[in-house]
Design an enzyme around this catalytic site. Structure first.
Site, PDB file in Angstrom:
ATOM      1  N   SER A  10       0.814  -1.220   0.000  1.00 16.12           N
ATOM      2  CA  SER A  10       0.000   0.000   0.000  1.00 16.12           C
ATOM      3  C   SER A  10       0.843   1.262   0.000  1.00 16.12           C
ATOM      4  CB  SER A  10      -0.938   0.014   1.211  1.00 16.12           C
ATOM      5  OG  SER A  10      -0.194  -0.058   2.422  1.00 16.12           O
ATOM      6  N   ASP A 160      -4.675   6.875  10.197  1.00 11.00           N
ATOM      7  CA  ASP A 160      -4.218   5.569  10.681  1.00 11.00           C
ATOM      8  C   ASP A 160      -2.784   5.622  11.204  1.00 11.00           C
ATOM      9  OD1 ASP A 160      -2.602   5.577   8.356  1.00 11.00           O
ATOM     10  OD2 ASP A 160      -3.687   3.933   7.405  1.00 11.00           O
ATOM     11  N   HIS A 163      -0.100   5.317   6.791  1.00  7.65           N
ATOM     12  CA  HIS A 163      -0.031   5.659   5.371  1.00  7.65           C
ATOM     13  C   HIS A 163       0.179   7.157   5.172  1.00  7.65           C
ATOM     14  CE1 HIS A 163      -2.131   1.763   5.410  1.00  7.65           C
ATOM     15  NE2 HIS A 163      -1.368   1.551   4.341  1.00  7.65           N
TER      16      HIS A 163
END
Length: 184
Positions: A10, A160, A163
Site C-alpha cells: 500500500s 491511521d 499511510h
C-alpha cells in the site's frame, strides 16, 4: 522506452490518496524522470495489504513484460502481522532470484522498512538487519527506511498513522530519487 517496476504494498500503491496515479511516490518519480528527459516509464506494481509471500505469488505477472529496473518495497505488512523476519528475508530473496533469472541485466533498488529503534527485542533487531543483509548479499543499493522523515509525523500521515498523505509522499520521492537516479 525502458521500464521501472515499483513492486510493493500500500505504501507503493498510494493507499488512501485522492489521486494515487499522480500522488504516489512512483508517480512522483515519473515526474522526475520526465523532467530529466529520461526515457523510462515508472510502473506502480503496489498492492495494498501485500506481504512478501503474497508479492512472491503475484510476481510472474509483472515479469511478463520488460523490466530494466526493479524497485523492491515489501515487508511492512510482514512486520505489522508479526511474521518472522527470516521468512520475510527468504521471500524477498526469492523475488530477487526470480527477477534476476528472467532479466539477468536488471538493476535493483531495495527500499527497506524498519521498526523504530525504541522497539526492543530480537525480532526488531532481525527485521532492521534483513534489508541490509539482502542488499549486501545481492550487491544492490538500499534505502534503509522508506518512511524516514515521514513515519510518526502526524501532519504527513493519514489518521491511521501508517499511510502517508500526499505531502509525505513528496518527501519519500525526494529521498528515493537520488538513490534511483544513478541506476538509470
Amino acid at each position: 522506452m525502458k521500464r521501472i517496476v515499483f513492486f510493493g504494498d500500500s505504501l507503493t500503491a498510494g493507499y488512501g490518496l485522492h489521486k494515487p496515479e499522480e500522488q504516489s511516490f512512483p508517480a512522483l518519480i515519473q515526474r522526475e524522470l520526465d523532467a530529466a528527459g529520461l526515457d523510462y516509464r515508472a510502473v506502480n506494481a503496489g498492492v495494498s495489504g501485500d506481504t512478501s509471500a503474497s508479492g512472491l505469488s503475484r510476481l510472474s505477472y509483472w515479469l511478463s513484460g520488460p523490466v530494466d529496473v526493479f524497485v523492491l518495497a515489501l515487508g511492512a505488512n510482514d512486520l505489522i502481522r508479526g511474521l518472522a523476519p527470516s521468512g520475510t528475508q527468504r521471500n524477498l530473496q526469492a523475488i530477487i532470484d526470480q527477477v534476476k533469472a528472467r532479466f539477468p541485466l536488471v538493476k535493483f533498488l531495495l527500499l527497506g522498512m524498519q521498526l523504530p529503534l525504541w522497539v526492543p527485542g530480537q525480532r526488531a533487531a532481525e527485521f532492521r538487519q534483513l534489508y541490509r543483509d539482502l542488499a549486501a548479499e545481492n550487491e544492490m543499493p538500499l534505502l534503509p527506511f522508506l518512511l524516514d522523515g515521514v513515519a510518526g509525523i502526524k501532519h504527513l500521515n493519514m489518521h491511521d498513522g501508517v499511510h502517508p498523505l500526499a505531502e509525505g509522499y513528496q518527501i519519500i520521492a525526494r529521498r528515493v530519487w537520488p538513490v534511483l537516479q544513478p541506476l538509470l
